[in-house]
Structures are given as C-alpha cells and as structure tokens.
Design a protein around this motif. Structure first.
Motif, PDB file in Angstrom:
ATOM      1  N   SER A 128       0.854  -1.051   0.129  1.00 14.39           N
ATOM      2  CA  SER A 128      -0.138   0.122   0.129  1.00 14.39           C
ATOM      3  C   SER A 128       0.870   1.159   0.170  1.00 14.39           C
ATOM      4  CB  SER A 128      -0.799  -0.169   1.185  1.00 14.39           C
ATOM      5  OG  SER A 128      -1.327   1.207   1.478  1.00 14.39           O
ATOM      6  N   LEU A 129       0.550   2.270  -0.658  1.00 15.39           N
ATOM      7  CA  LEU A 129       1.198   3.475  -0.764  1.00 15.39           C
ATOM      8  C   LEU A 129       1.249   4.164   0.588  1.00 15.39           C
ATOM      9  CD1 LEU A 129      -0.353   5.186  -3.943  1.00 15.39           C
ATOM     10  CD2 LEU A 129       2.082   4.551  -3.601  1.00 15.39           C
ATOM     11  N   GLN A 130       0.410   3.759   1.571  1.00 15.11           N
ATOM     12  CA  GLN A 130       0.536   4.384   2.862  1.00 15.11           C
ATOM     13  C   GLN A 130       1.493   3.756   3.848  1.00 15.11           C
ATOM     14  OE1 GLN A 130      -2.599   3.566   1.205  1.00 15.11           O
ATOM     15  NE2 GLN A 130      -2.945   5.704   0.940  1.00 15.11           N
ATOM     16  N   THR A 131       2.322   2.727   3.146  1.00 13.01           N
ATOM     17  CA  THR A 131       3.290   1.866   4.059  1.00 13.01           C
ATOM     18  C   THR A 131       4.729   2.695   3.764  1.00 13.01           C
ATOM     19  OG1 THR A 131       3.645   0.348   2.406  1.00 13.01           O
ATOM     20  CG2 THR A 131       1.803  -0.120   3.844  1.00 13.01           C
ATOM     21  N   THR A 132       5.236   2.277   4.980  1.00 10.07           N
ATOM     22  CA  THR A 132       6.754   2.978   4.847  1.00 10.07           C
ATOM     23  C   THR A 132       7.365   2.213   3.826  1.00 10.07           C
ATOM     24  OG1 THR A 132       6.744   3.077   7.290  1.00 10.07           O
ATOM     25  CG2 THR A 132       8.758   3.211   6.337  1.00 10.07           C
ATOM     26  N   ALA A 133       7.437   0.850   3.403  1.00  5.49           N
ATOM     27  CA  ALA A 133       8.019   0.268   2.614  1.00  5.49           C
ATOM     28  C   ALA A 133       7.880   0.837   1.300  1.00  5.49           C
ATOM     29  CB  ALA A 133       7.490  -1.146   2.554  1.00  5.49           C
ATOM     30  N   ALA A 134       6.484   1.174   0.973  1.00 10.54           N
ATOM     31  CA  ALA A 134       6.144   1.670  -0.532  1.00 10.54           C
ATOM     32  C   ALA A 134       6.588   3.285  -0.661  1.00 10.54           C
ATOM     33  CB  ALA A 134       4.581   1.771  -0.406  1.00 10.54           C
ATOM     34  N   GLN A 135       6.725   4.080   0.471  1.00  9.98           N
ATOM     35  CA  GLN A 135       7.147   5.417   0.670  1.00  9.98           C
ATOM     36  C   GLN A 135       8.799   5.022   0.452  1.00  9.98           C
ATOM     37  OE1 GLN A 135       5.977   7.112   4.313  1.00  9.98           O
ATOM     38  NE2 GLN A 135       3.574   7.170   3.476  1.00  9.98           N
ATOM     39  N   SER A 136       9.473   4.251   0.921  1.00 10.46           N
ATOM     40  CA  SER A 136      10.652   4.047   0.789  1.00 10.46           C
ATOM     41  C   SER A 136      11.134   3.916  -0.798  1.00 10.46           C
ATOM     42  CB  SER A 136      11.372   2.863   1.601  1.00 10.46           C
ATOM     43  OG  SER A 136      11.230   3.224   3.020  1.00 10.46           O
ATOM     44  N   LEU A 137      10.424   2.750  -1.427  1.00 10.09           N
ATOM     45  CA  LEU A 137      10.545   2.741  -2.968  1.00 10.09           C
ATOM     46  C   LEU A 137      10.365   3.917  -3.656  1.00 10.09           C
ATOM     47  CD1 LEU A 137       8.971  -0.808  -3.149  1.00 10.09           C
ATOM     48  CD2 LEU A 137      11.480  -0.557  -3.255  1.00 10.09           C
ATOM     49  N   LEU A 138       9.183   4.549  -3.241  1.00 10.01           N
ATOM     50  CA  LEU A 138       9.244   5.910  -4.092  1.00 10.01           C
ATOM     51  C   LEU A 138      10.224   6.937  -3.964  1.00 10.01           C
ATOM     52  CD1 LEU A 138       5.342   6.534  -3.098  1.00 10.01           C
ATOM     53  CD2 LEU A 138       6.169   5.839  -5.264  1.00 10.01           C
ATOM     54  N   ILE A 139      10.670   6.949  -2.866  1.00  6.45           N
ATOM     55  CA  ILE A 139      11.875   8.011  -2.564  1.00  6.45           C
ATOM     56  C   ILE A 139      13.119   7.382  -3.377  1.00  6.45           C
ATOM     57  CG2 ILE A 139      13.654   8.893  -0.885  1.00  6.45           C
ATOM     58  CD1 ILE A 139      11.373   8.778   1.276  1.00  6.45           C
ATOM     59  N   ARG A 140      13.241   6.063  -3.357  1.00  7.45           N
ATOM     60  CA  ARG A 140      14.437   5.681  -4.163  1.00  7.45           C
ATOM     61  C   ARG A 140      14.490   6.298  -5.601  1.00  7.45           C
ATOM     62  NH1 ARG A 140      14.508  -0.521  -6.649  1.00  7.45           N
ATOM     63  NH2 ARG A 140      13.148   0.797  -7.982  1.00  7.45           N
ATOM     64  N   ASP A 141      13.184   6.257  -5.943  1.00  8.38           N
ATOM     65  CA  ASP A 141      13.016   6.680  -7.406  1.00  8.38           C
ATOM     66  C   ASP A 141      12.880   7.914  -7.686  1.00  8.38           C
ATOM     67  OD1 ASP A 141      13.762   3.856  -8.328  1.00  8.38           O
ATOM     68  OD2 ASP A 141      11.674   3.452  -8.797  1.00  8.38           O
ATOM     69  N   GLY A 142      12.972   8.825  -6.730  1.00 10.09           N
ATOM     70  CA  GLY A 142      12.879  10.228  -6.586  1.00 10.09           C
ATOM     71  C   GLY A 142      11.541  10.677  -6.687  1.00 10.09           C
ATOM     72  N   ARG A 143      10.502   9.922  -6.189  1.00  8.37           N
ATOM     73  CA  ARG A 143       9.194  10.411  -6.243  1.00  8.37           C
ATOM     74  C   ARG A 143       8.773  10.606  -4.705  1.00  8.37           C
ATOM     75  NH1 ARG A 143       7.472   8.346 -11.130  1.00  8.37           N
ATOM     76  NH2 ARG A 143       8.573   6.552 -12.003  1.00  8.37           N
ATOM     77  N   HIS A 144       7.733  11.770  -4.656  1.00  4.30           N
ATOM     78  CA  HIS A 144       7.688  11.972  -3.376  1.00  4.30           C
ATOM     79  C   HIS A 144       6.863  10.806  -2.475  1.00  4.30           C
ATOM     80  CE1 HIS A 144       5.630  14.533  -0.314  1.00  4.30           C
ATOM     81  NE2 HIS A 144       6.530  15.567  -0.565  1.00  4.30           N
ATOM     82  N   PRO A 145       6.860  10.754  -1.209  1.00  8.83           N
ATOM     83  CA  PRO A 145       6.735   9.591  -0.651  1.00  8.83           C
ATOM     84  C   PRO A 145       5.076   9.546  -0.101  1.00  8.83           C
ATOM     85  CG  PRO A 145       7.992  10.931   0.943  1.00  8.83           C
ATOM     86  CD  PRO A 145       7.989  11.466  -0.674  1.00  8.83           C
ATOM     87  N   THR A 146       4.751  10.842   0.063  1.00  7.73           N
ATOM     88  CA  THR A 146       3.203  10.947   0.472  1.00  7.73           C
ATOM     89  C   THR A 146       2.395  11.621  -0.812  1.00  7.73           C
ATOM     90  OG1 THR A 146       3.570  13.025   1.352  1.00  7.73           O
ATOM     91  CG2 THR A 146       4.077  11.064   2.845  1.00  7.73           C
ATOM     92  N   GLN A 147       2.811  12.312  -1.550  1.00 11.58           N
ATOM     93  CA  GLN A 147       1.776  12.875  -2.562  1.00 11.58           C
ATOM     94  C   GLN A 147       1.683  12.082  -3.975  1.00 11.58           C
ATOM     95  OE1 GLN A 147       3.381  16.861  -3.321  1.00 11.58           O
ATOM     96  NE2 GLN A 147       3.280  17.649  -1.236  1.00 11.58           N
ATOM     97  N   THR A 148       2.502  10.899  -3.845  1.00  9.46           N
ATOM     98  CA  THR A 148       2.082  10.039  -5.248  1.00  9.46           C
ATOM     99  C   THR A 148       0.895   9.212  -4.949  1.00  9.46           C
ATOM    100  OG1 THR A 148       4.522   9.789  -5.349  1.00  9.46           O
ATOM    101  CG2 THR A 148       3.369   8.097  -6.355  1.00  9.46           C
ATOM    102  N   GLN A 149      -0.030   9.499  -5.924  1.00  6.69           N
ATOM    103  CA  GLN A 149      -1.408   8.949  -5.880  1.00  6.69           C
ATOM    104  C   GLN A 149      -1.797   8.194  -6.773  1.00  6.69           C
ATOM    105  OE1 GLN A 149      -4.123  12.183  -4.631  1.00  6.69           O
ATOM    106  NE2 GLN A 149      -3.542  12.536  -2.568  1.00  6.69           N
ATOM    107  N   THR A 150      -0.985   7.447  -7.463  1.00  9.15           N
ATOM    108  CA  THR A 150      -1.155   6.697  -8.764  1.00  9.15           C
ATOM    109  C   THR A 150      -0.515   5.462  -8.454  1.00  9.15           C
ATOM    110  OG1 THR A 150      -0.888   6.588 -11.068  1.00  9.15           O
ATOM    111  CG2 THR A 150       0.968   7.295  -9.929  1.00  9.15           C
TER     112      THR A 150
END
Length: 248
Positions: A128-150
């Motif tokens: 889920s985008l709301q988890t720390t794991a997902a947010q970490s993967l988003l940051i890894r690729d230069g994406r915002h951890p909490t504003q990515t909604q896709t």
C-alpha cells in the motif's frame, strides 16, 4: 602468322591500342578498389565516432537522472531509513516486482484482488502507498513519498507509473486477453493511454474508501504483500510486552 603481322601494321596498331585500353581499365579498377577501401575505412571511423558520442550522451543523461533523483531524495524529510528499507524489499531471494496501490481506495483494492486472481504463479507482490516500505521505494526513484497517488510498478532497478504500469502488469498476467491488452497498451500513444487512466483515477473514490484489502485468514497470501517495517516493529514490541507481562 608472322608475315601476317608484318604485312598488317594496322592490326598491330589495333592490338597496341587494345593493350593500352586493357591496362588503363585495370588501373581504373585498381583505383576504384583502393577508393572503396578508403571509403570503408572512413565509414567505419565515422560510425565509431558516432557510437562514441552516443555512448557519452547516454552516460551524461544517466548521470543527470541519477543526480536529479538524488536532489529530490534530499528534499524529502522522513524519519525512517528509506534506503535500507528499499534495499531489503528486493533481497537475493525475492526479486519479484512490487505493485504500489492506494490502500484506502475500494477500486484499487479490487484491482489488487483482480491481479491476484489472474496471477496464480505469484509474479507480483503488493504494498500500500501508505506503508513505509512503499514510501521508501518511491523515494528511491525520486518520487514524493506521500503525494504520489497513482499506481506504481516497482522493479529492482526502476519503476513505472500510471497507464504504463497497468499495461505492463496486464502483459504478465496469465490470461490471453489480458496479455494482449497489456501488449497493445504499451504501444498505444501515451496521450490516449494516460487520458483514459486519468479519468478513471480521478473518479476512483466514487466506489468508496476502505482501509483493508483481501482477508487472508489462512495466511495464503502473506508472501504476496511486502512487510512494512513499522508494523513489524510495532508487532515485535507488542509481543515482547505481552510476554513480559505473562512472566510477571
């Protein structure tokens, strides 16, 4: 035959002319061959130069993308070690892609169930985008951890978002029609593909919101979902606290 030559000087002249023409023709052919060889050398050298320039441009572009991602990563103020978490998601034992989805969206949860039903060999994992794991993967690729909604499809080395992510997911499902749809989707012009996806995404909450996904009563699907470090840590703390109280 000797008397024929002596008595026919015109024939000797013709023969001499023919010989000169033959020699001239041979010399021309030799020059053409030399010119062709020179042209081949020049062409090869030019191609090598072009390849070298393209390779340099590719390295510069790649370096630029990495630098851009690093700059974005520095902008995100988070209180967890996103780098260690993102690296732990793709261990040596599990390199399966991860699908990041909106965990509070009924349509998205339905999509997860749909993929699981058509992916019996478990090619994909979920977070889920709301988890720390997902947010970490988003940051890894230069994406915002909490504003990515896709929807995001994350592989060990890169990620895809939106309609392209959906197309790539469908192309890997074990259903002929879905495979074809996914393959067609990947070659469909981006403006058409993204246009349709944005309309659906914009109205995804029309089916309601929920904070749960498929019930996994027997643990059959536990390996399909990426463990969230914060949840694991809280669970470990709770377990330790319970055990301590029991001993008392």
């Amino acid at each position: 035959s000797g008397s024929w030559f002596h008595s026919s000087p015109s024939h000797l002249e013709q023969l001499s002319t023919s010989s000169r023409l033959f020699v001239a023709s041979y010399q021309n052919n030799d020059m053409d061959n030399n010119n062709n060889k020179k042209n081949d050398v020049v062409t090869t050298a030019a191609q090598q130069l072009v390849d070298a320039v393209n390779q340099k441009k590719h390295k510069q572009k790649k370096k630029g993308l990495v630098t851009k991602a690093n700059e974005k990563q520095e902008e995100f103020a988070v209180d967890f070690d996103w780098k260690s978490i993102s690296e732990s998601v793709f261990s040596e034992n599990d390199q399966r892609p991860v699908i990041l989805f909106d965990g509070v969206c009924n349509l998205c949860n339905g999509g997860v169930n749909f993929v699981m039903d058509h992916d019996p060999s478990a090619k994909f994992r979920f977070a889920s985008l709301q988890t720390t794991a997902a947010q970490s993967l988003l940051i890894r690729d230069g994406r915002h951890p909490t504003q990515t909604q896709t929807i995001v499809l994350v592989t060990p080395h890169k990620s895809h978002t939106g309609s392209l992510a959906v197309a790539k997911i469908c192309s890997q499902l074990e259903h002929a029609l879905l495979k074809t749809a996914g393959q067609v989707g990947q070659v469909t012009p981006k403006w058409i593909r993204e246009g349709i996806f944005k309309v659906v995404s914009k109205h995804r909450y029309m089916l309601g919101e929920n904070d749960s996904c498929r019930l996994d009563l027997d643990g059959e699907y536990s390996s399909r979902f990426v463990s969230d470090p914060s949840v694991v840590e809280d669970l470990a703390t709770t377990t330790t606290s319970t055990a301590t109280k029991s001993e008392e």
